[in-house]
Design an enzyme around this catalytic site. Structure first.
Site, short mmCIF file in Angstrom:
data_model
loop_
_atom_site.label_atom_id
_atom_site.label_comp_id
_atom_site.label_asym_id
_atom_site.label_seq_id
_atom_site.Cartn_x
_atom_site.Cartn_y
_atom_site.Cartn_z
NE ARG A 50 -30.02 -35.89 0.87
CZ ARG A 50 -30.41 -37.15 1.07
NH1 ARG A 50 -31.55 -37.42 1.67
NH2 ARG A 50 -29.65 -38.14 0.66
CE LYS A 52 -34.44 -38.63 5.83
NZ LYS A 52 -33.62 -37.62 6.50
C1 8Y4 Z 1 -35.99 -43.67 1.62
C2 8Y4 Z 1 -34.78 -43.32 1.10
C3 8Y4 Z 1 -36.22 -43.42 2.93
C4 8Y4 Z 1 -33.82 -42.73 1.89
C5 8Y4 Z 1 -35.28 -42.87 3.74
C6 8Y4 Z 1 -34.07 -42.49 3.21
C7 8Y4 Z 1 -30.41 -36.58 5.29
C8 8Y4 Z 1 -29.26 -36.37 4.51
C9 8Y4 Z 1 -29.83 -38.46 4.45
C10 8Y4 Z 1 -30.97 -35.47 5.97
C11 8Y4 Z 1 -29.21 -34.14 5.02
C12 8Y4 Z 1 -32.36 -40.90 3.81
C13 8Y4 Z 1 -27.75 -37.82 3.16
C14 8Y4 Z 1 -31.25 -40.78 4.79
N1 8Y4 Z 1 -30.76 -37.89 5.22
N2 8Y4 Z 1 -28.65 -35.18 4.37
N3 8Y4 Z 1 -28.91 -37.57 4.00
N4 8Y4 Z 1 -30.34 -34.28 5.79
N5 8Y4 Z 1 -28.66 -32.92 4.91
N6 8Y4 Z 1 -33.13 -41.97 4.04
O1 8Y4 Z 1 -31.95 -35.56 6.71
O2 8Y4 Z 1 -32.52 -40.15 2.90
S1 8Y4 Z 1 -29.76 -40.15 4.07
#
Ligand code: 8Y4
Length: 283
Positions: A263, A228
């Site tokens: 995750r 992130k």
């Molecule tokens: C690179 C790739 C940088 C992806 C950022 C991201 C969460 C989530 C997401 C979370 C839960 C993400 C589906 C955002 N964030 N599910 N999902 N908790 N439970 N961004 O914080 O990964 S998507």
């Protein structure tokens, strides 16, 4: 006298059981159209299943499948596309001994996914879509209730907190209370502070520093910090790959404070760090 429920030590996922007394890695599997190049639908499915199998081999206990085309509000057509992308992958993975979670906010998608063998509903919108609460009750499956404000399109303006950790706990508890009132079983609830959702870099760091305060809620805690932006703000570098080690460190810090599911994109790296932590616990 105990003021809070003890968090569930076992998470019942249909025929599978997850032992929450040890930390688990949830591997991220994106099946959105922009996450792969040309090659047709069959190849997309085959590549996604291959990626999932690699993450399982690397030690992921859970695969989190996400197929929402754009984070902001999906249309009816987009929901149909989301189902088309997610379901073949669920069908393939349901043949294996792995817990399948579905990253969706759409009741139609989770219904189809559970019919195809999925186990957990991971909803970043915390069951706020029309029909979501009743769907979770009907399906009788574990749900991850995540903290966010507004929608992914509007959340960046909503990062005003008196005390980020306390406010996240208060707002999460409100969503948990709504879920319980709707009839969702307490043993089916997991909580997640939603790193990066309506929080700036400084707030994300404070939330990680004070992560152990989430334990007062008495539910198993999920942390999702992988790659992130605020990790990048700390370690520098512009690409997602520059954030791998920072993400592993951040996940480990969350596990030390009580997270039982992390995750992650980088499963092997994360599993190794958690194995190191686990070795100290049982020594
Ligand atoms: C690179 C790739 C940088 C992806 C950022 C991201 C969460 C989530 C997401 C979370 C839960 C993400 C589906 C955002 N964030 N599910 N999902 N908790 N439970 N961004 O914080 O990964 S998507």
């Amino acid at each position: 006298m105990r003021l809070m429920p003890l968090p569930q030590r076992q998470l019942s996922c249909g025929r599978l059981n997850l032992d929450l007394s040890i930390p688990h890695v949830m591997g991220i599997l994106n099946v959105t159209p922009d996450s792969f190049s040309d090659g047709g639908k069959y190849q997309h499915v085959a590549l996604a299943v291959q990626h999932a199998k690699e993450m399982m081999a690397a030690g992921a206990s859970i695969i989190d499948i996400g197929g929402e085309s754009t984070r902001p509000g999906a249309s009816a057509v987009a929901v149909g596309e989301e189902i088309d992308r997610v379901i073949p992958v669920v069908q393939a993975l349901s043949q294996h001994d792995v817990v399948i979670s579905i990253d969706t906010s759409a009741p139609e998608v989770i219904r189809a996914a559970v019919a195809a063998g999925a186990h957990i509903w991971n909803d970043v919108r915390a069951l706020t879509r029309d029909g979501a609460l009743q769907t979770a009750v009907d399906l009788d499956i574990p749900v991850i209730v995540m903290h966010m404000r507004g929608e992914p399109t509007t959340m960046n303006d909503l990062d005003h907190y008196l005390d980020v950790t306390q406010d996240v706990i208060t707002e999460l508890q409100q969503r948990v209370d709504v879920a319980l009132a709707a009839g969702i079983k307490p043993e089916h609830i997991l909580i997640d502070p939603g790193f990066g959702f309506a929080k700036n870099a400084e707030q994300n760091l404070k939330l990680l520093h004070e992560f152990d305060q989430l334990n007062v809620m008495g539910y198993p805690i999920v942390s999702a910090l992988s790659r992130k932006r605020f990790i990048g703000a700390v370690v520098g570098g512009t690409e997602a790959k520059d954030r791998v080690i920072g993400s592993v460190a951040a996940h480990l810090i969350s596990v030390q404070q009580g997270a039982c599911i992390v995750r992650a994109h980088d499963v092997k790296e994360t599993v190794d760090a958690l194995k190191m932590w686990q070795a100290l616990q049982s020594s």
